[in-house]
Design a protein around this motif. Sequence first.
Motif, PDB file in Angstrom:
ATOM      1  N   GLN A  29       0.823  -1.208   0.000  1.00  0.00           N
ATOM      2  CA  GLN A  29       0.000   0.000   0.000  1.00  0.00           C
ATOM      3  C   GLN A  29       0.863   1.266   0.000  1.00  0.00           C
ATOM      4  OE1 GLN A  29      -3.396  -0.064  -0.408  1.00  0.00           O
ATOM      5  NE2 GLN A  29      -3.137   2.129  -0.737  1.00  0.00           N
ATOM      6  N   LYS A  30       2.028   1.222   0.608  1.00  0.00           N
ATOM      7  CA  LYS A  30       2.951   2.363   0.582  1.00  0.00           C
ATOM      8  C   LYS A  30       3.335   2.695  -0.858  1.00  0.00           C
ATOM      9  CE  LYS A  30       5.059   1.251   5.025  1.00  0.00           C
ATOM     10  NZ  LYS A  30       6.312   0.835   5.691  1.00  0.00           N
ATOM     11  N   TYR A  31       3.452   1.685  -1.686  1.00  0.00           N
ATOM     12  CA  TYR A  31       3.740   1.861  -3.102  1.00  0.00           C
ATOM     13  C   TYR A  31       2.528   2.459  -3.818  1.00  0.00           C
ATOM     14  CZ  TYR A  31       4.438   0.445  -7.981  1.00  0.00           C
ATOM     15  OH  TYR A  31       4.542   0.424  -9.344  1.00  0.00           O
ATOM     16  N   ILE A  32       1.373   1.868  -3.610  1.00  0.00           N
ATOM     17  CA  ILE A  32       0.145   2.297  -4.281  1.00  0.00           C
ATOM     18  C   ILE A  32      -0.204   3.743  -3.943  1.00  0.00           C
ATOM     19  CG2 ILE A  32      -2.366   1.921  -4.347  1.00  0.00           C
ATOM     20  CD1 ILE A  32      -0.686  -0.062  -5.998  1.00  0.00           C
ATOM     21  N   ASP A  33       0.035   4.157  -2.722  1.00  0.00           N
ATOM     22  CA  ASP A  33      -0.314   5.509  -2.293  1.00  0.00           C
ATOM     23  C   ASP A  33       0.324   6.593  -3.156  1.00  0.00           C
ATOM     24  OD1 ASP A  33      -1.904   4.491  -0.265  1.00  0.00           O
ATOM     25  OD2 ASP A  33      -0.407   4.800   1.312  1.00  0.00           O
ATOM     26  N   LYS A  34       1.467   6.313  -3.761  1.00  0.00           N
ATOM     27  CA  LYS A  34       2.183   7.323  -4.548  1.00  0.00           C
ATOM     28  C   LYS A  34       2.339   6.968  -6.024  1.00  0.00           C
ATOM     29  CE  LYS A  34       4.688   8.949  -0.542  1.00  0.00           C
ATOM     30  NZ  LYS A  34       5.984   9.185   0.088  1.00  0.00           N
ATOM     31  N   ALA A  35       2.068   5.734  -6.386  1.00  0.00           N
ATOM     32  CA  ALA A  35       2.356   5.263  -7.748  1.00  0.00           C
ATOM     33  C   ALA A  35       1.612   6.036  -8.829  1.00  0.00           C
ATOM     34  CB  ALA A  35       2.053   3.769  -7.862  1.00  0.00           C
ATOM     35  N   GLY A  36       0.322   6.257  -8.674  1.00  0.00           N
ATOM     36  CA  GLY A  36      -0.474   6.904  -9.707  1.00  0.00           C
ATOM     37  C   GLY A  36       0.020   8.299 -10.062  1.00  0.00           C
ATOM     38  N   VAL A  37       0.375   9.066  -9.074  1.00  0.00           N
ATOM     39  CA  VAL A  37       0.879  10.428  -9.298  1.00  0.00           C
ATOM     40  C   VAL A  37       2.198  10.381 -10.063  1.00  0.00           C
ATOM     41  CG1 VAL A  37       1.765  12.490  -8.140  1.00  0.00           C
ATOM     42  CG2 VAL A  37      -0.290  11.360  -7.273  1.00  0.00           C
ATOM     43  N   ILE A  38       3.039   9.430  -9.723  1.00  0.00           N
ATOM     44  CA  ILE A  38       4.345   9.320 -10.382  1.00  0.00           C
ATOM     45  C   ILE A  38       4.180   8.821 -11.819  1.00  0.00           C
ATOM     46  CG2 ILE A  38       6.591   8.178 -10.329  1.00  0.00           C
ATOM     47  CD1 ILE A  38       6.353   8.258  -7.228  1.00  0.00           C
ATOM     48  N   PHE A  39       3.298   7.858 -12.070  1.00  0.00           N
ATOM     49  CA  PHE A  39       3.046   7.406 -13.449  1.00  0.00           C
ATOM     50  C   PHE A  39       2.626   8.593 -14.304  1.00  0.00           C
ATOM     51  CE2 PHE A  39       1.534   3.107 -11.634  1.00  0.00           C
ATOM     52  CZ  PHE A  39       2.814   2.612 -11.648  1.00  0.00           C
ATOM     53  N   LYS A  40       1.675   9.362 -13.795  1.00  0.00           N
ATOM     54  CA  LYS A  40       1.130  10.492 -14.549  1.00  0.00           C
ATOM     55  C   LYS A  40       2.210  11.529 -14.851  1.00  0.00           C
ATOM     56  CE  LYS A  40      -3.245  12.545 -14.584  1.00  0.00           C
ATOM     57  NZ  LYS A  40      -4.451  12.907 -13.879  1.00  0.00           N
ATOM     58  N   LYS A  41       3.094  11.773 -13.894  1.00  0.00           N
ATOM     59  CA  LYS A  41       4.172  12.753 -14.066  1.00  0.00           C
ATOM     60  C   LYS A  41       5.051  12.415 -15.271  1.00  0.00           C
ATOM     61  CE  LYS A  41       8.041  14.667 -11.415  1.00  0.00           C
ATOM     62  NZ  LYS A  41       8.727  14.662 -10.109  1.00  0.00           N
ATOM     63  N   SER A  65      13.603   7.090 -12.694  1.00  0.00           N
ATOM     64  CA  SER A  65      13.512   8.327 -11.913  1.00  0.00           C
ATOM     65  C   SER A  65      13.722   8.069 -10.425  1.00  0.00           C
ATOM     66  CB  SER A  65      12.145   8.990 -12.120  1.00  0.00           C
ATOM     67  OG  SER A  65      11.117   8.257 -11.455  1.00  0.00           O
ATOM     68  N   ASP A  66      14.245   9.067  -9.751  1.00  0.00           N
ATOM     69  CA  ASP A  66      14.385   8.994  -8.297  1.00  0.00           C
ATOM     70  C   ASP A  66      13.022   8.821  -7.642  1.00  0.00           C
ATOM     71  OD1 ASP A  66      17.138   9.293  -8.503  1.00  0.00           O
ATOM     72  OD2 ASP A  66      17.100  11.442  -8.078  1.00  0.00           O
ATOM     73  N   ASP A  67      11.994   9.494  -8.207  1.00  0.00           N
ATOM     74  CA  ASP A  67      10.627   9.378  -7.673  1.00  0.00           C
ATOM     75  C   ASP A  67      10.178   7.927  -7.632  1.00  0.00           C
ATOM     76  OD1 ASP A  67      10.312  12.174  -7.514  1.00  0.00           O
ATOM     77  OD2 ASP A  67       9.432  12.296  -9.517  1.00  0.00           O
ATOM     78  N   TYR A  68      10.332   7.241  -8.756  1.00  0.00           N
ATOM     79  CA  TYR A  68       9.858   5.866  -8.827  1.00  0.00           C
ATOM     80  C   TYR A  68      10.740   4.923  -8.022  1.00  0.00           C
ATOM     81  CZ  TYR A  68       7.889   1.515 -10.287  1.00  0.00           C
ATOM     82  OH  TYR A  68       7.301   0.273 -10.256  1.00  0.00           O
ATOM     83  N   GLN A  69      12.032   5.092  -8.099  1.00  0.00           N
ATOM     84  CA  GLN A  69      12.929   4.220  -7.347  1.00  0.00           C
ATOM     85  C   GLN A  69      12.658   4.303  -5.844  1.00  0.00           C
ATOM     86  OE1 GLN A  69      15.093   1.857  -8.645  1.00  0.00           O
ATOM     87  NE2 GLN A  69      13.919   2.408 -10.468  1.00  0.00           N
ATOM     88  N   GLU A  70      12.231   5.475  -5.383  1.00  0.00           N
ATOM     89  CA  GLU A  70      11.920   5.649  -3.957  1.00  0.00           C
ATOM     90  C   GLU A  70      10.732   4.795  -3.522  1.00  0.00           C
ATOM     91  OE1 GLU A  70      12.151   6.730  -0.078  1.00  0.00           O
ATOM     92  OE2 GLU A  70      13.640   7.139  -1.632  1.00  0.00           O
ATOM     93  N   ILE A  71       9.720   4.630  -4.389  1.00  0.00           N
ATOM     94  CA  ILE A  71       8.562   3.810  -3.997  1.00  0.00           C
ATOM     95  C   ILE A  71       8.685   2.360  -4.452  1.00  0.00           C
ATOM     96  CG2 ILE A  71       7.029   5.807  -3.913  1.00  0.00           C
ATOM     97  CD1 ILE A  71       5.739   4.679  -6.543  1.00  0.00           C
TER      98      ILE A  71
END
Length: 97
Positions: free
Chosen positions: A18-30, A71-77
């Motif tokens: 869920q920690k992944y899911i909470d941020k994944a959609g925003v990062i995909f869209k970016k 991306s750093d964003d994706y690697q973080e999640i």
Amino acid sequence: MDYYFVAQIRINDNHEYQKYIDKAGVIFKKYNGEYLAVDNEPIILEGKFDYTRCVLIKFKSKSDFEKWYKSDDYQEILKHRLKGADCDTILVKGLDK
């Protein structure tokens, strides 16, 4: 040309995943990614499907995919997905239009 990220996922730890899911959609869209399908009960027509989820994400180009994935964003999640689930993922090139 579109590229499709296909993930077959077996969730082992819902809280970590869920920690992944909470941020994944925003990062995909970016990075120009778009969810096309998320299915927790895909219909098995042939063979075996030993997963709990199937996800299909479209990127407008291979470059967009690579920028997103590296991306750093994706690697973080990503660490949360890998810790919370076993995943088999592929990148599929779309047809020329």
